[in-house]
Structure formats: structure tokens, C-alpha cells
Scaffold this active site. Structure first.
Site, PDB file in Angstrom:
ATOM      1  N   ARG A   7      46.767  15.705  23.982  1.00  0.00           N
ATOM      2  CA  ARG A   7      45.718  16.729  23.933  1.00  0.00           C
ATOM      3  C   ARG A   7      45.605  17.347  22.556  1.00  0.00           C
ATOM      4  NH1 ARG A   7      48.042  22.421  26.188  1.00  0.00           N
ATOM      5  NH2 ARG A   7      50.146  22.298  25.354  1.00  0.00           N
ATOM      6  N   THR A  35      57.404  21.644  14.376  1.00  0.00           N
ATOM      7  CA  THR A  35      56.608  20.507  14.835  1.00  0.00           C
ATOM      8  C   THR A  35      55.549  20.126  13.811  1.00  0.00           C
ATOM      9  OG1 THR A  35      56.908  21.210  17.125  1.00  0.00           O
ATOM     10  CG2 THR A  35      55.117  19.659  16.675  1.00  0.00           C
ATOM     11  N   LYS A  62      60.148  17.986  14.131  1.00  0.00           N
ATOM     12  CA  LYS A  62      59.753  17.243  15.321  1.00  0.00           C
ATOM     13  C   LYS A  62      58.396  16.606  15.034  1.00  0.00           C
ATOM     14  CE  LYS A  62      58.927  17.754  20.284  1.00  0.00           C
ATOM     15  NZ  LYS A  62      59.065  18.651  21.449  1.00  0.00           N
ATOM     16  N   LYS A  82      55.227  14.490  15.988  1.00  0.00           N
ATOM     17  CA  LYS A  82      54.419  14.016  17.102  1.00  0.00           C
ATOM     18  C   LYS A  82      53.816  12.661  16.746  1.00  0.00           C
ATOM     19  CE  LYS A  82      54.598  17.594  20.003  1.00  0.00           C
ATOM     20  NZ  LYS A  82      55.007  17.495  21.410  1.00  0.00           N
ATOM     21  N   ASP A 123      58.504  12.609  19.011  1.00  0.00           N
ATOM     22  CA  ASP A 123      57.997  12.881  20.353  1.00  0.00           C
ATOM     23  C   ASP A 123      56.714  12.088  20.559  1.00  0.00           C
ATOM     24  OD1 ASP A 123      57.281  13.820  22.796  1.00  0.00           O
ATOM     25  OD2 ASP A 123      57.049  15.915  22.212  1.00  0.00           O
ATOM     26  N   GLU A 141      61.723  11.364  22.019  1.00  0.00           N
ATOM     27  CA  GLU A 141      61.372  12.108  23.225  1.00  0.00           C
ATOM     28  C   GLU A 141      60.231  11.426  23.976  1.00  0.00           C
ATOM     29  OE1 GLU A 141      60.021  16.717  24.203  1.00  0.00           O
ATOM     30  OE2 GLU A 141      60.889  16.212  22.252  1.00  0.00           O
ATOM     31  N   ASP A 152      61.337  14.137  28.984  1.00  0.00           N
ATOM     32  CA  ASP A 152      60.634  15.429  28.983  1.00  0.00           C
ATOM     33  C   ASP A 152      59.708  15.496  30.194  1.00  0.00           C
ATOM     34  OD1 ASP A 152      59.253  17.771  28.548  1.00  0.00           O
ATOM     35  OD2 ASP A 152      58.379  17.170  26.643  1.00  0.00           O
ATOM     36  N   LYS A 205      61.898  22.687  30.077  1.00  0.00           N
ATOM     37  CA  LYS A 205      60.832  23.643  29.767  1.00  0.00           C
ATOM     38  C   LYS A 205      60.606  24.522  30.995  1.00  0.00           C
ATOM     39  CE  LYS A 205      58.475  20.665  26.419  1.00  0.00           C
ATOM     40  NZ  LYS A 205      57.307  19.771  26.177  1.00  0.00           N
ATOM     41  N   SER A 227      59.178  24.161  24.845  1.00  0.00           N
ATOM     42  CA  SER A 227      58.088  24.926  25.441  1.00  0.00           C
ATOM     43  C   SER A 227      56.795  24.147  25.292  1.00  0.00           C
ATOM     44  CB  SER A 227      57.943  26.294  24.754  1.00  0.00           C
ATOM     45  OG  SER A 227      57.478  26.134  23.427  1.00  0.00           O
ATOM     46  N   MET A 244      52.591  24.903  24.461  1.00  0.00           N
ATOM     47  CA  MET A 244      51.997  25.841  23.522  1.00  0.00           C
ATOM     48  C   MET A 244      51.835  27.165  24.265  1.00  0.00           C
ATOM     49  SD  MET A 244      51.203  26.416  20.487  1.00  0.00           S
ATOM     50  CE  MET A 244      51.555  24.764  19.905  1.00  0.00           C
ATOM     51  N   ASP A 303      63.688  23.803  20.517  1.00  0.00           N
ATOM     52  CA  ASP A 303      62.320  23.558  20.040  1.00  0.00           C
ATOM     53  C   ASP A 303      61.469  24.752  20.467  1.00  0.00           C
ATOM     54  OD1 ASP A 303      59.892  22.525  19.233  1.00  0.00           O
ATOM     55  OD2 ASP A 303      59.718  21.126  20.917  1.00  0.00           O
ATOM     56  N   ASP A 362      59.158  26.719  18.398  1.00  0.00           N
ATOM     57  CA  ASP A 362      58.249  27.129  17.324  1.00  0.00           C
ATOM     58  C   ASP A 362      56.844  27.492  17.788  1.00  0.00           C
ATOM     59  OD1 ASP A 362      57.694  24.474  17.980  1.00  0.00           O
ATOM     60  OD2 ASP A 362      56.968  23.996  15.980  1.00  0.00           O
TER      61      ASP A 362
END
Length: 343
Positions: free
Chosen positions: A24, A134, A159, A161, A189, A217, A242, A266, A294, A296, A319, A321
Site C-alpha cells: 500500500r 524505515t 529497515k 521495504k 521487509d 521479514e 509478520d 504488532k 507497528s 503506520m 521497529d 519509527d
């Protein structure tokens, strides 16, 4: 001390820049805030942010669960019987893990205000915690630039993405590593973005190049447990679950079946603080370390995740941030470089 009221409001918080993953693109969050009020006026606060592509929840569904079954089942309960109240929240409806997490956080907060403890003290620990930074999915050049900025800001763990384009992922990694020090640690991730054989091919390539990757991840789809195990069995780099791990039952299945090396907890996935502590303990009993992460989210719920991390000895990776991406909000965390403090 009885619970007198459970209040719900939603606030829209813009991000300083778009947050992009293989699943997303986010430009703002809908932060659903919960306030639990005790009969003496003591309050506790919690929050949740909807993540359709992961938990299946919207702002409307979170609000509906909170003002409906959750509120109906906690009003009039004794906050000093916290464990029973939390059990009621988990059992009053199916799914709705983010809504349950928001209520769970608020209830813990109210209870701890009532007895005069911080949540982390109540949970039994106050170790120092930090966060990675991230780098979201983007063009090769943009990700290279963002990684460089993060290192210059003092972050030693990034991290990255990936997962939306395997060929680009190779270029992204090479570009990032060309501008960051060799001492930097990377976490990748894929957000379910790779196919199993594709993931193995990519990870083996990174291993051959001796990239400083701490773990990978969720390389494949959450439902593809056979694919997850295939990846884990065919690479040397540790594999973290995850989106495949929501509940304690999921954690037991993935650990005992040898599907993963690590687990990302999470609060929005598992339903709150109490369930997160259970997952961390289950994993600890099997020798599997955990990370706290977490979606967002705002600092209200991320601070709760930080308190879980500070308390549980088996949560070894952090993680946290997400609040740093938000343009304006009341803050419950203080960031000093990569260190995180609860305020």
C-alpha cells in the site's frame, strides 16, 4: 473501581511524506482514539489505525466494534480485575484485532494510572529500547537518498521495504549499500511481495554478495505457510514472520512447524498488550526471539508497543519509527537519535 465510560473519537493525521510498501501507499492515517473513564475520574487512553490490507479493518469497523460490543462488555466492570476485563474484550467479538488493541491499551493505561505505575513497570521491565528507520519502497535513486539521510541522522539499523519488483530490489540494495557505511545493519521487509522460489534466489544472491542483512521479514504471502517454510529451509539468513502471525495459536503453529526463525509482534495484529506479552513468552519458551513493530500508527499505540518491548526480555528487536512519519500529533514518545523513551 468501576469503568464508567468508554469514549471514541477519530482524528486524521497527515504524513510528512508518503509511506510506501509492496502492499500500500499511505499519505495520512485515521487514528481512532479510545478513552476509558473510571468512576473516580481516572482515565486511560488507547488508539488504533486501520490497515485494510493487513487486519481487514477500516476506521468505521474499528469505531463500530469499540462503541458496540467492546463498550457494552466493559462498562460497569471493575478495573482492578484487569485480566478478566481484558479477556472479555478478546471474547466479545470475532476478529477486530485493532479495535481490541485500542481498548486493551486504554484499559492498561487506566489501570496503571489507578495503581500509580507506568505500564512497563506493571508489565515487569524497563530496559532501554531503540528503533530502526524505515526506507519505504520507491525508485532506486529515492531509496538510496533516504537511506543516506537516515544514516546521517544517526540510525545504525535500516529497515528496507522491498517486494514490489524483484529486479528493482537487487538494484535498490546495491545502490543503498554504495552510500552507507559497512557498519550499517539492514533488515529487509518484502511485505509478502515475493514468490517462494524468487525469494530464495534473491536472498541467496544477497548472501553471496555478503550484504549485511540481519533478517528478512515476511518474504511471501501470509497464507502461504508452505512457501514460507520453503524459503526458511533454503537460505541461511533468518526469516521473520509478520503478517502470518496474528495470534498465540499462529505463533505456536509457525514456531513448532519450523516455518520461521523470528516473529514480529504488532499490537494491531494480536489485539493488544496482553496478547503481545503471551506471544513473546510462547516464543521465548521455544527459543525464538521477537521484534516489536507497528503499522503506520500514532505515538499513543506505538508508546504501548514500546512499553511491551521495554518489559519483555524476549523482545530483542525494535521497529518503532512510525510516529516520526507523522506531521502533527500529541506525542507520547521521545526520540533521541535511534533511542526511544516513553514520556
Amino acid at each position: 473501581m468501576l469503568i464508567k465510560e468508554l469514549l471514541v473519537r477519530t482524528e486524521i493525521i497527515p504524513l510528512t511524506k508518503p509511506f510506501k510498501t509492496a502492499l500500500r501507499v499511505v499519505e495520512q492515517i485515521e487514528n481512532v482514539v479510545v478513552e476509558v473513564v473510571l468512576e473516580d475520574g481516572t482515565t486511560g487512553i488507547g488508539a488504533a489505525a486501520p490497515t485494510f490490507v493487513i487486519t481487514g479493518e477500516s476506521r468505521e469497523s474499528i469505531e463500530a466494534a469499540l462503541v458496540g460490543p467492546i463498550r457494552n462488555n466493559v462498562i460497569g466492570k471493575d478495573i482492578t480485575q484487569l485480566n478478566d476485563v481484558l479477556k472479555t474484550v478478546q471474547e466479545c467479538c470475532v476478529g477486530n484485532t485493532s479495535a481490541k488493541a485500542a481498548a486493551d491499551i486504554a484499559l492498561h493505561n487506566a489501570y496503571c494510572h489507578h495503581v500509580g505505575l507506568s505500564v512497563s513497570s506493571y508489565l515487569g521491565g524497563q530496559k532501554k529500547i531503540s528503533t530502526c528507520m524505515t526506507v519505504s519502497v520507491d525508485t532506486v535513486e529515492k531509496m538510496q537518498e533516504e537511506a543516506k539521510k537516515a544514516v546521517e541522522a544517526g540510525y545504525s539499523v535500516l529497515k528496507i521495504k522491498v517486494g514490489d519488483n524483484a529486479e528493482l530490489d537487487v538494484k535498490r540494495m546495491a545502490a543503498i549499500l554504495s552510500v552507507v557505511p559497512k557498519t550499517i545493519t539492514l533488515r529487509l521487509d518484502a511485505n509478502q511481495g515475493w514468490k517462494p522460489k524468487e525469494a530464495v534466489k534473491l536472498i541467496r544472491r544477497f548472501e553471496e554478495l555478503e550484504y549485511p542483512i540481519e533478517f528478512i521479514e515476511q518474504p511471501v504471502k501470509a497464507w502461504d505457510l508452505d512457501g514460507l517454510k520453503y524459503v526458511r529451509d533454503h537460505v541461511s539468513t533468518p526469516i521473520m514472520g509478520d503478517e502470518s502471525v496474528f495470534s498465540t495459536k499462529d505463533a505456536v503453529k509457525l514456531i513448532e512447524g519450523g516455518y520461521v526463525d523470528l516473529i514480529n509482534i504488532k499490537l494491531m495484529k494480536c489485539g493488544g498488550i496482553a496478547e503481545a506479552m503471551k506471544i513473546a513468552s510462547i516464543a521465548e519458551s521455544k527459543g525464538v526471539a521477537c521484534m516489536i513493530g507497528s503499522m503506520m500508527e500514532s505515538s499513543i499505540s506505538v508508546a504501548a508497543a514500546a512499553q511491551v518491548a521495554a518489559a519483555h526480555p524476549n523482545i530483542r528487536y525494535f521497529d518503532l519509527d512510525a510516529p516520526l512519519w507523522l506531521a502533527v500529533e500529541p506525542t507520547h514518545l521521545k526520540y533521541v537519535g535511534e533511542m526511544v523513551e516513553i514520556i
